[in-house]
Design a protein around this motif. Sequence first.
Motif, PDB file in Angstrom:
ATOM      1  N   LEU B 214       0.662  -1.261  -0.048  1.00 15.18           N
ATOM      2  CA  LEU B 214      -0.170  -0.108  -0.002  1.00 15.18           C
ATOM      3  C   LEU B 214       0.587   1.363   0.018  1.00 15.18           C
ATOM      4  CD1 LEU B 214      -2.665  -1.113   2.626  1.00 15.18           C
ATOM      5  CD2 LEU B 214      -2.761  -1.278  -0.030  1.00 15.18           C
ATOM      6  N   VAL B 215       2.042   1.121   0.762  1.00 15.09           N
ATOM      7  CA  VAL B 215       2.858   2.302   0.875  1.00 15.09           C
ATOM      8  C   VAL B 215       4.283   1.814   0.622  1.00 15.09           C
ATOM      9  CG1 VAL B 215       3.823   4.372   2.422  1.00 15.09           C
ATOM     10  CG2 VAL B 215       1.351   3.344   2.657  1.00 15.09           C
ATOM     11  N   ASP B 216       5.174   2.626  -0.028  1.00 11.57           N
ATOM     12  CA  ASP B 216       6.619   2.078  -0.145  1.00 11.57           C
ATOM     13  C   ASP B 216       7.270   3.012   0.988  1.00 11.57           C
ATOM     14  OD1 ASP B 216       8.692   0.621  -0.754  1.00 11.57           O
ATOM     15  OD2 ASP B 216       8.771   1.390  -2.737  1.00 11.57           O
ATOM     16  N   GLY B 217       8.473   2.371   1.404  1.00 11.08           N
ATOM     17  CA  GLY B 217       9.367   2.961   2.325  1.00 11.08           C
ATOM     18  C   GLY B 217      10.781   2.408   2.542  1.00 11.08           C
ATOM     19  N   SER B 218      11.622   2.840   2.988  1.00  9.89           N
ATOM     20  CA  SER B 218      12.944   2.519   2.924  1.00  9.89           C
ATOM     21  C   SER B 218      13.712   1.811   4.418  1.00  9.89           C
ATOM     22  CB  SER B 218      14.039   3.613   2.349  1.00  9.89           C
ATOM     23  OG  SER B 218      14.040   4.871   2.933  1.00  9.89           O
ATOM     24  N   ASP B 219      13.044   2.380   5.510  1.00  5.47           N
ATOM     25  CA  ASP B 219      13.504   1.967   6.765  1.00  5.47           C
ATOM     26  C   ASP B 219      12.860   0.777   7.295  1.00  5.47           C
ATOM     27  OD1 ASP B 219      15.436   4.208   6.944  1.00  5.47           O
ATOM     28  OD2 ASP B 219      13.730   5.634   7.367  1.00  5.47           O
ATOM     29  N   VAL B 220      11.628   0.716   7.302  1.00  7.46           N
ATOM     30  CA  VAL B 220      10.914  -0.323   7.873  1.00  7.46           C
ATOM     31  C   VAL B 220       9.672  -0.736   6.963  1.00  7.46           C
ATOM     32  CG1 VAL B 220       8.932  -0.720   9.471  1.00  7.46           C
ATOM     33  CG2 VAL B 220      10.750   0.954  10.122  1.00  7.46           C
ATOM     34  N   LEU B 221       9.814  -2.184   7.050  1.00 13.32           N
ATOM     35  CA  LEU B 221       8.586  -2.722   6.230  1.00 13.32           C
ATOM     36  C   LEU B 221       7.469  -3.444   7.171  1.00 13.32           C
ATOM     37  CD1 LEU B 221       7.246  -4.185   3.657  1.00 13.32           C
ATOM     38  CD2 LEU B 221       8.828  -6.204   3.893  1.00 13.32           C
ATOM     39  N   PHE B 222       6.503  -2.738   7.495  1.00 11.13           N
ATOM     40  CA  PHE B 222       5.268  -3.397   8.050  1.00 11.13           C
ATOM     41  C   PHE B 222       4.724  -4.378   7.099  1.00 11.13           C
ATOM     42  CE2 PHE B 222       5.079   0.825  10.111  1.00 11.13           C
ATOM     43  CZ  PHE B 222       5.381   0.183  11.712  1.00 11.13           C
ATOM     44  N   ILE B 223       4.493  -5.575   7.513  1.00 11.50           N
ATOM     45  CA  ILE B 223       3.648  -6.601   6.954  1.00 11.50           C
ATOM     46  C   ILE B 223       2.530  -6.821   7.979  1.00 11.50           C
ATOM     47  CG2 ILE B 223       3.696  -9.133   6.115  1.00 11.50           C
ATOM     48  CD1 ILE B 223       6.762  -8.988   5.534  1.00 11.50           C
ATOM     49  N   SER B 224       1.437  -6.652   7.487  1.00  7.33           N
ATOM     50  CA  SER B 224       0.217  -6.609   8.377  1.00  7.33           C
ATOM     51  C   SER B 224      -1.090  -7.384   7.867  1.00  7.33           C
ATOM     52  CB  SER B 224       0.070  -5.025   8.715  1.00  7.33           C
ATOM     53  OG  SER B 224      -0.258  -4.471   7.771  1.00  7.33           O
ATOM     54  N   SER B 225      -1.919  -7.461   8.593  1.00  5.48           N
ATOM     55  CA  SER B 225      -3.311  -7.901   8.141  1.00  5.48           C
ATOM     56  C   SER B 225      -4.506  -7.179   9.023  1.00  5.48           C
ATOM     57  CB  SER B 225      -3.492  -9.545   8.159  1.00  5.48           C
ATOM     58  OG  SER B 225      -3.504  -9.884   9.687  1.00  5.48           O
ATOM     59  N   GLY B 226      -5.583  -7.458   8.694  1.00  2.31           N
ATOM     60  CA  GLY B 226      -6.761  -6.952   9.534  1.00  2.31           C
ATOM     61  C   GLY B 226      -6.521  -5.603   9.898  1.00  2.31           C
ATOM     62  N   LEU B 227      -7.354  -5.318  11.324  1.00  2.55           N
ATOM     63  CA  LEU B 227      -7.184  -3.876  11.543  1.00  2.55           C
ATOM     64  C   LEU B 227      -5.841  -3.341  11.866  1.00  2.55           C
ATOM     65  CD1 LEU B 227      -6.664  -3.370  14.965  1.00  2.55           C
ATOM     66  CD2 LEU B 227      -8.679  -4.759  15.119  1.00  2.55           C
ATOM     67  N   MET B 228      -4.891  -4.192  12.067  1.00  2.00           N
ATOM     68  CA  MET B 228      -3.431  -3.786  12.359  1.00  2.00           C
ATOM     69  C   MET B 228      -2.734  -3.165  10.901  1.00  2.00           C
ATOM     70  SD  MET B 228      -2.758  -3.880  15.283  1.00  2.00           S
ATOM     71  CE  MET B 228      -1.083  -3.245  15.133  1.00  2.00           C
ATOM     72  N   GLY B 267      13.016  -9.190   0.933  1.00  2.47           N
ATOM     73  CA  GLY B 267      14.138  -9.481   0.353  1.00  2.47           C
ATOM     74  C   GLY B 267      14.914  -8.334  -0.009  1.00  2.47           C
ATOM     75  N   LYS B 268      14.141  -7.347  -0.078  1.00  2.00           N
ATOM     76  CA  LYS B 268      14.895  -5.889  -0.271  1.00  2.00           C
ATOM     77  C   LYS B 268      15.660  -5.363   0.689  1.00  2.00           C
ATOM     78  CE  LYS B 268      11.080  -4.299  -3.393  1.00  2.00           C
ATOM     79  NZ  LYS B 268      10.042  -3.452  -3.106  1.00  2.00           N
ATOM     80  N   PRO B 269      16.993  -5.240   0.710  1.00  2.00           N
ATOM     81  CA  PRO B 269      17.931  -5.091   1.811  1.00  2.00           C
ATOM     82  C   PRO B 269      17.558  -3.886   2.429  1.00  2.00           C
ATOM     83  CG  PRO B 269      19.020  -4.812  -0.245  1.00  2.00           C
ATOM     84  CD  PRO B 269      17.743  -5.169  -0.520  1.00  2.00           C
ATOM     85  N   GLY B 270      18.022  -3.915   3.960  1.00  2.00           N
ATOM     86  CA  GLY B 270      18.340  -2.656   4.765  1.00  2.00           C
ATOM     87  C   GLY B 270      16.989  -2.214   5.338  1.00  2.00           C
ATOM     88  N   ARG B 271      15.914  -3.008   5.369  1.00  2.00           N
ATOM     89  CA  ARG B 271      14.676  -2.582   6.084  1.00  2.00           C
ATOM     90  C   ARG B 271      14.319  -3.597   7.215  1.00  2.00           C
ATOM     91  NH1 ARG B 271      10.095  -1.674   1.481  1.00  2.00           N
ATOM     92  NH2 ARG B 271      10.157  -3.819   1.191  1.00  2.00           N
ATOM     93  N   LEU B 272      13.991  -2.982   8.320  1.00  2.00           N
ATOM     94  CA  LEU B 272      13.634  -3.611   9.648  1.00  2.00           C
ATOM     95  C   LEU B 272      12.140  -4.216   9.079  1.00  2.00           C
ATOM     96  CD1 LEU B 272      13.611  -4.556  12.552  1.00  2.00           C
ATOM     97  CD2 LEU B 272      12.605  -2.616  12.939  1.00  2.00           C
TER      98      LEU B 272
END
Lengths: 288, 339
Positions: B214-228, B267-272
Amino acid sequence: MTVQDPPAPVSRAISNASLAQRAYRIRRHALLMGEVQGQGYIAQALGIADVLAVSYFHAMTYRADDPEWEGRDRFLLSIGHYAIALYAALIEAAIIPEEEIPTYGADDSRLPMSGMAAYTPGMEITGGSLGQGLPIAIGVALGLRRKSLGSFVYTLFSDGELDEGATWEAAMSASTHRLANLIGIVDVNNMQADGPSTGIMAFEPLGPKFEAFGWFVQRVDGNDLDALTTAFDRARHHDWPGPRIVICDTKMGRGVPFLEARERNHFLNVGPEEWSQALEVLDAARPL
Amino acid sequence: MRDKYRRPDLSQSGAARLRTSAMIASIADAQDETRQAPFGEALVKLAAERPEVVGMTADLAKYTDLHVFAKAYPDRFYQMGMAEQLLMGAAAGLAREGFIPFATTYAVFASRRAYDFIAMAIAEENLNVKIACALPGLTTGYGPSHQATEDLAIFRGMPNLTIIDPCDALEIEQAVPAMADHAGPVYMRLLRGKVPVVLDRYDYRFEIGRAKRLVDGSDVLFISSGLMTMRVLKAAERLATDRISAAVLHVPTIKPLDEATIVAEAGKPGRLVVVAENHSIVGGLGEAVAGVLMRNGIAARFRQIALPDAFLDAGALPTLHDRYGLSVDAVMTTVKAWL
Ligand SMILES: Cc1ncc(C[n+]2csc(CCOP(=O)(O)OP(=O)(O)O)c2C)c(N)n1
Ligand SMILES: [Mg+2]
């Protein structure tokens, strides 16, 4: 089993006049708790107050200062959402201090909206996932017998819980194991979440069903203190060698006519100004 | 440990205490746009085109938004009473006869009480039963009897069962016809009542089995479902003001998991990598994603935002979301501490 005259009950000092006061005060505590949240299972509490008054102030043996006293009669509340009613009775029985009424349902209260054993002195089991009370009561009754304790296990469940298969598994088991120390109490208020119970599941005729399952059956007006005391005395003293059930037909909202008149009363929303009106109506009819 | 014999401190003022609001706590924030009963409305719409769709419940029509369907199609609605095992058995029977039953109850009762009936009467024969359950995870302050903190853990182990965890009203509306089109049993975690609308701001369409960024970003990758997903989207916006750039990968289908997309993103490097779910830390999306990453040799920095492996407290829902780390504020604090 057809109802016969019981052996003379052990007479208790408490008169029905004072039971009426107990029931009135249970209703009052429940309304005060309901007001804290502004909503809830208040119609059930008003409806079952007489049954709780007779249970706690006529039938049962317990020690208010030692809720886990080994010799007590057990009272299992299967219907966790009726916690507000049982808290009111436990307050009246001095097991819970009255000062805690304002904490009802609040964060970190000992009086959560659904009854749970870990939260509240006097709350024997965690209810709420409905249909578990009678099965648990089977085990408690077996345990009491193994320990040669003369205590009874009372379990209060609802007409909605008659829908659950587990209730009927337990009903058969109780007579299989001849559990004469088990007293079931069903609140037939003809209401459950989606509407009137009898329209949701055809559980009537209920008395003959339990009779066919081997229970000693009595069906009473659950808002008639005389009928209730007689029925509880019989349940305790009858020589039937198996489980006993008191089917209680109750009126939701009992004691507050404008709440009695509400149609969809499984979960009541009561307006801010209506709480004091409800208390006024209740107080006006206060027993002497 | 809770001590029920310790008397509470009654000196605090009453005003400070929050209300529990019982079963009907809304997950919407005050400023959220919402829609009423999206599941019920979507089912009514679907039923107009699909005569084989029927609705069933275990005394919870009103509390699962199925009352909307019951009102529109009274002769296609079956009230099974508060008997969840019967509900699932009877749903299997109707499915055998060619109908598509949508069966509703609370998530706790489907997963805990009716599991064997769903497994053997429904899933083993891959029957077309659609199970829609309200109060998933921590969406009521009523206590453990109604908090389905482990429903995903329970259901992930069931072969043939598709599991979806929609984020908002829009996604529920799209999921309902998709469930009917899918051949086989589906379990949906249902948000009921006033449900926020969130995904309209993104170019998004629900598809079973597909995770979408839904959104791109370089420091953090949130993987989420539902209300989260709702919560991490808000957290990502607020993190941006702290110059932290967060991506959001929404994974509404818990099973089968979209492994390819998860592997490509993580797999994209550098993100938490932070998996955020409204579920126990045991056996939910987080552990499912961890397994995918391990099997694919991806050694990302990996963290989980999830409920503890515990029976949770009763209380007001906002209090509990703060306490157990699901609120936007809690997500922010947690993630910042990890960076
Ligand atoms: C196993 C289970 N299924 C469903 C529910 C949701 N639920 C809570 S109260 C209720 C109605 C139960 O009937 P009853 O106790 O007779 O309702 P009341 O008389 O209080 O209106 C239901 C279905 C539940 N708590 N447990
Ligand atoms: Mg009832």
